[in-house]
Every structure is written in structure tokens, then in C-alpha cells.
Design an enzyme around this catalytic site. Sequence first.
Site, mmCIF file in Angstrom:
data_model
loop_
_atom_site.group_PDB
_atom_site.id
_atom_site.type_symbol
_atom_site.label_atom_id
_atom_site.label_comp_id
_atom_site.label_asym_id
_atom_site.label_seq_id
_atom_site.Cartn_x
_atom_site.Cartn_y
_atom_site.Cartn_z
ATOM 1 C CB CYS A 14 -0.959 -0.026 1.175
ATOM 2 S SG CYS A 14 -1.971 -1.507 1.117
ATOM 3 C CG HIS A 60 -1.440 4.617 5.331
ATOM 4 N ND1 HIS A 60 -1.408 4.436 3.967
ATOM 5 C CD2 HIS A 60 -1.675 3.385 5.869
ATOM 6 C CE1 HIS A 60 -1.608 3.147 3.695
ATOM 7 N NE2 HIS A 60 -1.774 2.497 4.823
ATOM 8 C CD GLU A 90 -0.894 8.059 9.257
ATOM 9 O OE1 GLU A 90 -1.957 7.403 9.178
ATOM 10 O OE2 GLU A 90 -0.467 8.795 8.338
ATOM 11 C CE LYS A 129 -5.306 4.677 2.260
ATOM 12 N NZ LYS A 129 -4.317 5.662 2.757
ATOM 13 C CG HIS A 188 -6.326 1.185 1.574
ATOM 14 N ND1 HIS A 188 -5.413 1.809 0.757
ATOM 15 C CD2 HIS A 188 -5.605 0.493 2.491
ATOM 16 C CE1 HIS A 188 -4.192 1.506 1.162
ATOM 17 N NE2 HIS A 188 -4.284 0.708 2.203
ATOM 18 C CG PHE A 197 -0.196 -5.573 4.463
ATOM 19 C CD1 PHE A 197 -0.556 -4.827 5.568
ATOM 20 C CD2 PHE A 197 -1.175 -6.328 3.829
ATOM 21 C CE1 PHE A 197 -1.869 -4.832 6.041
ATOM 22 C CE2 PHE A 197 -2.484 -6.329 4.286
ATOM 23 C CZ PHE A 197 -2.832 -5.592 5.381
#
Lengths: 81, 411
Positions: B161, B301, B312, B333, B338, B399
Site C-alpha cells: 500500500c 495513511h 500513525e 480514505k 483504500h 504490509f
Amino acid sequence: MASKDEILAGLAEIVAEETGIDTGEVTMEKSFTDDLDIDSLSMMTIVTLAEEKFDVRIPDDEVKNLATVGDAVTFIDGAQA
Amino acid sequence: MTRVVVTGIGATSPLGGDAPTTWSAALAGTSGVTSFDNDWDEKYGLPVMFGGQLAVDPADVLSRPETKRMDRSAQSAVVAAREAWADAGSPEVDPYRLATSVASGIGGVITLLESWDTARERGAARVLPMSVPMLMPNSPTAYVSLDFGAKAGAHAAVSACASGAESIARGLEIIQAGRADVVIAGGTEAPIHPGPMADFAAMKALSTRNDDPAGASRPYDTSRDGFVMGEGAGIVILESEEYAKARGARIYAYLSGTGMTSDAHHIAAPAPDGEGQRRAMEFALAEAGLTIADVAHINAHATSTPVGDMIEARAIASLAAEHADEIVLSATKSMTGHLLGGAGALESVFTVLALKDRLAPPTINVTEPDPELAVDLVRDTPRELPAGDLAAINNSFGFGGHNVALVFTTA
């Protein structure tokens, strides 16, 4: 079994779908490479789709002999039997 | 060091078929998340029946042969790249000075799975010869290079991502290394297929709010329950400042710094202390010659997962310290879902437009913010950004422990 006219029409549909060439341009005397500008990968795609559409087997060795649309129509017509 | 500017933007997203439509919908706080119009729940027992689906099908924009030769991921990339290129004024660039850097997180997975369906159901002889060039993850960057005759290199960073953001960072590096004057950079993804949907659902990564798709992506809300799968692409045209100015290009913003770190913690979970994320932001700011005090806006994110969002947020708060009040945080998002490998690229487009319009886009669906959230979250309506020189950060994490921060500054 499809007639030669039906094979040509079916082949023209496949070529049109793959390349964007108008079906009317796909005529018996046209060369796949020189007239229709079809590359080898597209040719293999057209062969794969034609095999399924007409329920025939077009061996890899035979594909190089199919220079024109007419060659392909004749081969498929013969292979249907 | 060569400075790098953004001169064109393009997007196709759940909010719109181009960047202006997407941006207007985002500023209006619209959700692009909708229910699936199919039987994947009955047929496969799929527990998640919604996603951020493209507002405009690329097949409606591209020619039929183009659609047949490209996986949906490459189709979106080409649509967005054409828009971005035109937006940059279709520069006449020496092909040997034009590169592409366009990523996908997982590649042409729909093509791969459909090819296997064909082989299994109808035999290997029925598999189409175009399958390989469609499923390879470098296909989007390769097709974009073909479309624009880019011969200086066609690259595709793969970092889940973070891929879209990393590709933009690589674009900057290509220009600073002197290998190109112009780079078409961004990311794309087309993961809406029962296979990948089942895979992500098995990880418990996805929201299961089937009864409220538009409200499902709710970053930082106490009731967040996972991310919402999205599809689409974002593209930016990067140029050296010198090249852009010489041709009189309109400059949206500077890409002033990039930071890339890895957690080396877990193959999927982010490191709980957020140290790698914080370092990515610090590196990007240092490269830009800035400090956190210069940052007015962060596009987070923030995917709406119970654990990830606050890691985050804490990293941002600890870095910002006494400047936390001066930063406005947006989690877009919440509206788009996403886009995986497309996310960092679409959110870069948002960040660039936020600086240009001096408007931070809203975060929707937050009714009860996480009590731990110590940064000023833009909710429901856009927030004006101050006048003067501004910096903004776009964060993307993937990931595998990939952390990418991009720092953009006003033109």
C-alpha cells in the site's frame, strides 16, 4: 458447421474486437501482418479465440502458414470436418 | 540539488473519472463507497459486499482493443496518465529524457485469476496469449511508457500500500540522478474481485459494515472496524524545476522531500511504536530542508483499521510535539476507500491540490473521534490553510513494514 462466409464473418468479428480494425476491412485477400498490422501475440490471441468459436484445433506449426485471412478461413473450413 | 515540481495531475477514482471531479467530490465530503451489485456473498460466502468502485469504468473511456490488452489496473493507470499529461500541457519531451514510475501493489490479479478460471474450466489451450503482459505488476508502468514513448526507463516500485507513494519518490530520485527531465509517476490498483476480497477479509483487515457502505470507512472513529477496498489510480507529472520553467509550465507544487523506511517488525502489522513511520516523515522533512513546524497539513495513511490509525496518529503527534495544533490532518480514505497501490498516488494528488487551493479535504464518517487522537482532524467540511509558504506531508504505509512520506511545498 459454419460455411466459409460464416467463418469469414466470425473471424472478422474476432479481429475487430482484438485490434479495432473495422470488420469490413477483414477480407479474404488481406495479409494479417502486412495489411492488418497484426503482431504475433495478437495473432496467437486471434487463433485461440477462433479455435473456441469454430471448435477446431489450429496447431502452432500451422499458424505460420496462415498468411492471409483467406488462408485462415480455408484452414478452419477444412478442420471442421 | 535539482528541485522537482509537479506540473500535471490525473486520477480515476471512486469519486470521479478525473482529478477535478474527484477533488470536487472530496471537498464536498462525498463517499465513493457502494454495495456490490453481484452475488459474491451467495456464491462464495464473501463477508464483505461493498467497496470504493470506480465512478467511471475505464472501458467507457478506452478503446475496445485497449481494454482487451490491459488489466483493469493498467487501464486506470493509462486513463489517469493521459489526463495528467494533458494537464501538464502535453510537453514535447525528448523520449530519452522521459521516464515512468507507476506501481501497483498486487499487479494484474483479476487477469491472473480469470486466466486460471479459463485453464481449469476449458483447458490450457483456451488461455489467452495476452495474459502474461496483462498480469505482470510492471504492466501499468510499461503501458504508460508505451503510450508516451518514454525511453529513459519504466519503473514500478512494489511495496504493497506504499507502492504509489514510493513510485513518486522514485520519480524524484530519477530526476535528481539526472536520468530524466520528466517522470510520469503514480500508482494504480484493481483488486475488486472475490479472490483478493476474500484474502483481505481473511486477515480481518476489511470493514464488514455491509448495511452502511458509505459510512464504513471511518478513520479515527471509535467504531472503525477495518479498511474499505478501493480501486483506481493517481498520476503526477514530475519535472525538474529548470525544465518546467524553461518550457513555461504551470507549477502546482514542489515535491521537496521523500522519506522511506522499513519496520523490520512483522510481515503485515505495523510496528506498534510507529518509529519507522516517524523516521520516514523526519527524513522527508530533512531532505526538504524543513522541520515539522513548517507543516500545515498531513494527508494521513489512516485506513480505518482499529490498530493502524492510532499508531500513525501517535507518530505524528510525537513528531509534531508543540506544533500539533498548527497541523490539520485529513484522512481521505474515508471517502475513497483504500486504493492499495493507488492510494499514495491519489492522496498525493489530493495533497498537491490542497496546497494549490489552500484547502485541506475533509474526513467523513467520524462521529466519535478516538479519545487518544491528539492532532486536529478536518471533519466533514474542508479547512482553509493559511497564506504564505506551506508544506504538506502525504503518508503511505504498506504490509511488509514499508513507510513512505512525501513532502510537498507550495509553488
